[in-house]
Design a protein around this motif. Structure first.
Motif, PDB file in Angstrom:
ATOM      1  N   LYS A 160       0.839  -1.192   0.000  1.00 44.20           N
ATOM      2  CA  LYS A 160       0.000   0.000   0.000  1.00 44.20           C
ATOM      3  C   LYS A 160       0.876   1.245   0.000  1.00 44.20           C
ATOM      4  O   LYS A 160       2.010   1.231   0.488  1.00 44.20           O
ATOM      5  CB  LYS A 160      -0.894  -0.002   1.237  1.00 44.20           C
ATOM      6  CG  LYS A 160      -1.892  -1.151   1.294  1.00 44.20           C
ATOM      7  CD  LYS A 160      -2.735  -1.069   2.550  1.00 44.20           C
ATOM      8  CE  LYS A 160      -1.880  -1.298   3.801  1.00 44.20           C
ATOM      9  NZ  LYS A 160      -2.714  -1.305   5.031  1.00 44.20           N
ATOM     10  N   SER A 179       2.473   4.369   1.298  1.00 44.61           N
ATOM     11  CA  SER A 179       2.705   4.856   2.656  1.00 44.61           C
ATOM     12  C   SER A 179       2.297   6.322   2.757  1.00 44.61           C
ATOM     13  O   SER A 179       2.013   6.983   1.746  1.00 44.61           O
ATOM     14  CB  SER A 179       4.188   4.713   3.013  1.00 44.61           C
ATOM     15  OG  SER A 179       4.971   5.617   2.249  1.00 44.61           O
ATOM     16  N   LYS A 203       2.788   6.343   8.613  1.00 44.06           N
ATOM     17  CA  LYS A 203       1.664   5.421   8.624  1.00 44.06           C
ATOM     18  C   LYS A 203       1.736   4.445   7.453  1.00 44.06           C
ATOM     19  O   LYS A 203       2.302   4.749   6.402  1.00 44.06           O
ATOM     20  CB  LYS A 203       0.349   6.204   8.562  1.00 44.06           C
ATOM     21  CG  LYS A 203       0.109   7.102   9.767  1.00 44.06           C
ATOM     22  CD  LYS A 203      -1.202   7.857   9.634  1.00 44.06           C
ATOM     23  CE  LYS A 203      -1.451   8.752  10.857  1.00 44.06           C
ATOM     24  NZ  LYS A 203      -2.727   9.506  10.741  1.00 44.06           N
ATOM     25  N   SER A 204       1.146   3.281   7.663  1.00 41.11           N
ATOM     26  CA  SER A 204       0.969   2.257   6.614  1.00 41.11           C
ATOM     27  C   SER A 204       2.298   1.783   6.024  1.00 41.11           C
ATOM     28  O   SER A 204       2.387   1.496   4.828  1.00 41.11           O
ATOM     29  CB  SER A 204       0.075   2.795   5.480  1.00 41.11           C
ATOM     30  OG  SER A 204      -1.165   3.226   5.985  1.00 41.11           O
ATOM     31  N   GLU A 223       5.087  -0.809   5.115  1.00 44.90           N
ATOM     32  CA  GLU A 223       5.329  -2.236   4.919  1.00 44.90           C
ATOM     33  C   GLU A 223       6.786  -2.378   4.492  1.00 44.90           C
ATOM     34  O   GLU A 223       7.173  -1.922   3.428  1.00 44.90           O
ATOM     35  CB  GLU A 223       4.400  -2.802   3.845  1.00 44.90           C
ATOM     36  CG  GLU A 223       2.927  -2.754   4.220  1.00 44.90           C
ATOM     37  CD  GLU A 223       2.057  -3.360   3.129  1.00 44.90           C
ATOM     38  OE1 GLU A 223       2.108  -4.595   2.952  1.00 44.90           O
ATOM     39  OE2 GLU A 223       1.349  -2.600   2.445  1.00 44.90           O
TER      40      GLU A 223
END
Length: 594
Positions: free
Chosen positions: A276, A278, A343-344, A346
């Protein structure tokens, strides 16, 4: 032209299947710098071992000019039987070599000398072996990946040392900047044969690509000719029998020629699985400090990393590069200051020592986690064998244990595993280790197209210049500074480059104690130089310059191919004068160093 001091003719050698080396020639003149390039596993190291006399070729002849000294740096040196690293290096010196060079070279490579070989890491063993190869200043140096396990200070020191050396070089390396600085000819080993390009490595890749394009054009013409003759055969034989049989034989020859061609090896097909998107902010560090005992590896450091940034981290071994990565990714907490992650995120990581690979596991289990035979890449389910082919692994290797892989194959496997994981933050610690030039090119392209953020540690200056948008460099005493651009841009902005990390007081005391136990007490400082020594120190540089000019003049004279036929006695006299001038130069340089 002066005769070569090392010559290999028609070398053929293999280990089953296609010949690894099929009629390879190599010629090396005095003080010539030749680099060997080619894919991993093409036979570069084997050719060096043949030149060093360690491997007997199946066919071919090897000639080493009588009286020529040769030293070989192998990838896995054996230090067994020596009490200290210094003793190992000193054993490589000749009877007339100055003994101080062994200690000087070890210290230049970050070692003290009294180290026990049994306790040395793989990198330290390589450094000791490199010092041993350089110590006697041989006529020929065969160096197999000399920059492996060296940090940037040691690489730049070695580059300067070899530039000033009078030794002829045969060099295997995947460090482009290193090759460009040191080579004046290239021998490209490809599909068992060797092609030579006179000129530095800077022009090699354009020259190689031109050859491959020409081969592709000729192969296309051959395919079209075979198709036309096959179409004639399909329509039936209608003309004179004798002429038709000749065309049939010619068609058979064309098909056999096409079948026996060895095409260029495939390329790695790299693609990173995207996670996703970021947040815009990826990492924000504010005034962070990290200490280990009495030493601060990071002091009051702040940085802000945004989505899409490609940040390189450079510094000497032990300066704290991996610690900085761990702090920025949240794997380690700072003693002071704060680190905020976006945030987000990976994250996919690649460690420099391949420590996360289980030697007993197979390639398939490593990629699939031990379940099934498919791997998900970019949201698409693929059979693990198909994915392994993208990284130049054979289908039968899927069930091979990792312990049987070479260093380059382990590097490709680590990349395959890291890139298969969905990510928007790639953390790469020395990703270029053991990768050949073509794979490095594709990794650079992948990182350039990667939509996420990249944090990487590397000692490859060319790779940094091509990939990163900023560099965080160690500036000594726990200070780190961020510069815009790559490594060359950092130097242009006034960065000092990468310098060796000074030992802490505790480390210096330990090294001095070990050195004191291993060496006899040194005589006290004699104070002022004597008149004789002072005069020598003032006059020797001029004498050395005169000798270098005389040697250059004699080399130019002997390089004339017609000189011997015109004046055999003069040729012999010039040869003896060159030998005497070279010996005088060596003695003068040794005296100046003393």
């Amino acid at each position: 032209m002066a005769p070569p001091i090392l010559k290999l003719d028609g070398i053929r050698h293999g280990f089953g299947g296609d010949l690894l080396l099929d009629g390879v020639d190599l010629s090396l003149g005095a003080r010539e710098r030749l680099c060997l390039v080619g894919r991993n596993g093409c036979g570069k190291s084997t050719l060096l071992k043949i030149a060093a006399g360690l491997v007997e070729p199946a066919e071919g002849e090897c000639f080493l000019q009588p009286g020529t000294t040769l030293r070989y740096l192998q990838q896995e040196p054996d230090l067994a039987g020596f009490d200290t690293a210094l003793a190992f290096v000193e054993a490589g010196l000749g009877p007339d070599d100055p003994p101080f060079r062994a200690q000087y070279l070890l210290e230049s490579l970050g070692m003290a000398g009294p180290e026990d070989p049994a306790t040395l890491s793989g990198g330290e063993r390589r450094r000791a072996a490199l010092a041993r190869a350089l110590a006697p200043q041989p006529d020929i140096l065969l160096l197999d990946e000399p920059t492996n396990h060296l940090d940037l200070p040691a690489i730049e020191w070695l580059e300067r040392e070899l530039k000033g050396s009078r030794s002829a070089l045969v060099l295997v390396s995947h460090d482009r900047r290193f090759l460009q600085a040191l080579s004046d000819a290239v021998l490209w080993i490809d599909r068992g044969t060797a092609r030579r390009m006179d000129g530095g490595f800077a022009g090699f890749e354009d020259w190689r690509d031109g050859i491959l394009e020409q081969e592709q054009t000729e192969r296309h013409k051959l395919d079209r000719k075979i198709a036309a003759e096959t179409e004639w055969l399909r329509k039936g034989v209608t003309a004179r029998r004798k002429r038709n049989m000749g065309r049939l034989r010619a068609l058979g020859d064309l098909r056999r020629q096409r079948r026996e061609q060895r095409t260029a090896a495939g390329t790695v097909a790299m693609a990173a699985s995207e996670g996703k998107t970021s947040g815009k902010l990826v990492v924000e560090a504010k005034s962070i400090t990290k200490r280990f005992g009495d030493r601060a590896v990071l002091r009051d450091f702040s940085a802000r990393i945004l989505r899409g940034d490609r940040v390189g981290v450079v510094g000497a071994n032990g300066s704290g590069k991996t610690t900085l990565l761990n702090l920025l990714t949240g794997a380690l907490q700072p003693d002071e200051g704060t680190v905020r992650l976006g945030k987000s995120l990976e994250m996919a990581t690649l460690d420099q020592n391949r420590e996360s690979l289980d030697p007993a596991a197979t390639l398939q289990d490593t990629l699939t986690g031990g379940s099934g035979d498919t791997v998900t890449v970019g949201g698409e389910h693929r059979h693990v064998v198909s994915y392994l082919k993208d990284f130049l692994f054979l289908p039968q290797q899927a069930r091979t244990a990792i312990s049987a892989l070479s260093g380059g194959e382990r590097g490709r496997l680590m990349l395959a595993r890291a890139l298969a994981r969905p990510s928007n933050l790639l953390v790469l610690d020395e990703p270029t280790n053991d990768l050949d030039l073509e794979t490095l090119d594709l990794l650079q392209e992948l990182l350039a197209d990667y939509p996420g953020t990249v944090l990487l540690v590397s000692h490859d200056r060319d790779f940094l210049d091509r990939v990163v948008t900023s560099v965080i460099a160690a500036d000594g005493d726990g200070r780190w500074i961020e510069y815009a651009g790559g490594y060359s841009d950092m130097l242009a902005q006034g960065g000092r480059g990468v310098e060796a990390r000074p030992a802490s007081p505790r480390e210096r005391a330990r090294q001095q104690k070990a050195a004191g136990e291993a060496q006899a007490p040194r005589p006290k400082n004699r104070g002022k130089l004597s008149f004789k020594d002072k005069h020598a120190l003032e006059t020797l540089p001029g004498n050395i310059a005169q000798l270098e000019a005389e040697i250059a003049r004699l080399n130019a004279l002997l390089a004339d191919p017609a000189y011997y036929a015109r004046d055999p006695e003069g040729f012999e006299g010039s040869t003896q004068a060159l030998r005497a001038a070279t010996e005088r130069l060596s003695r003068a340089e040794t005296e100046w160093l003393r």
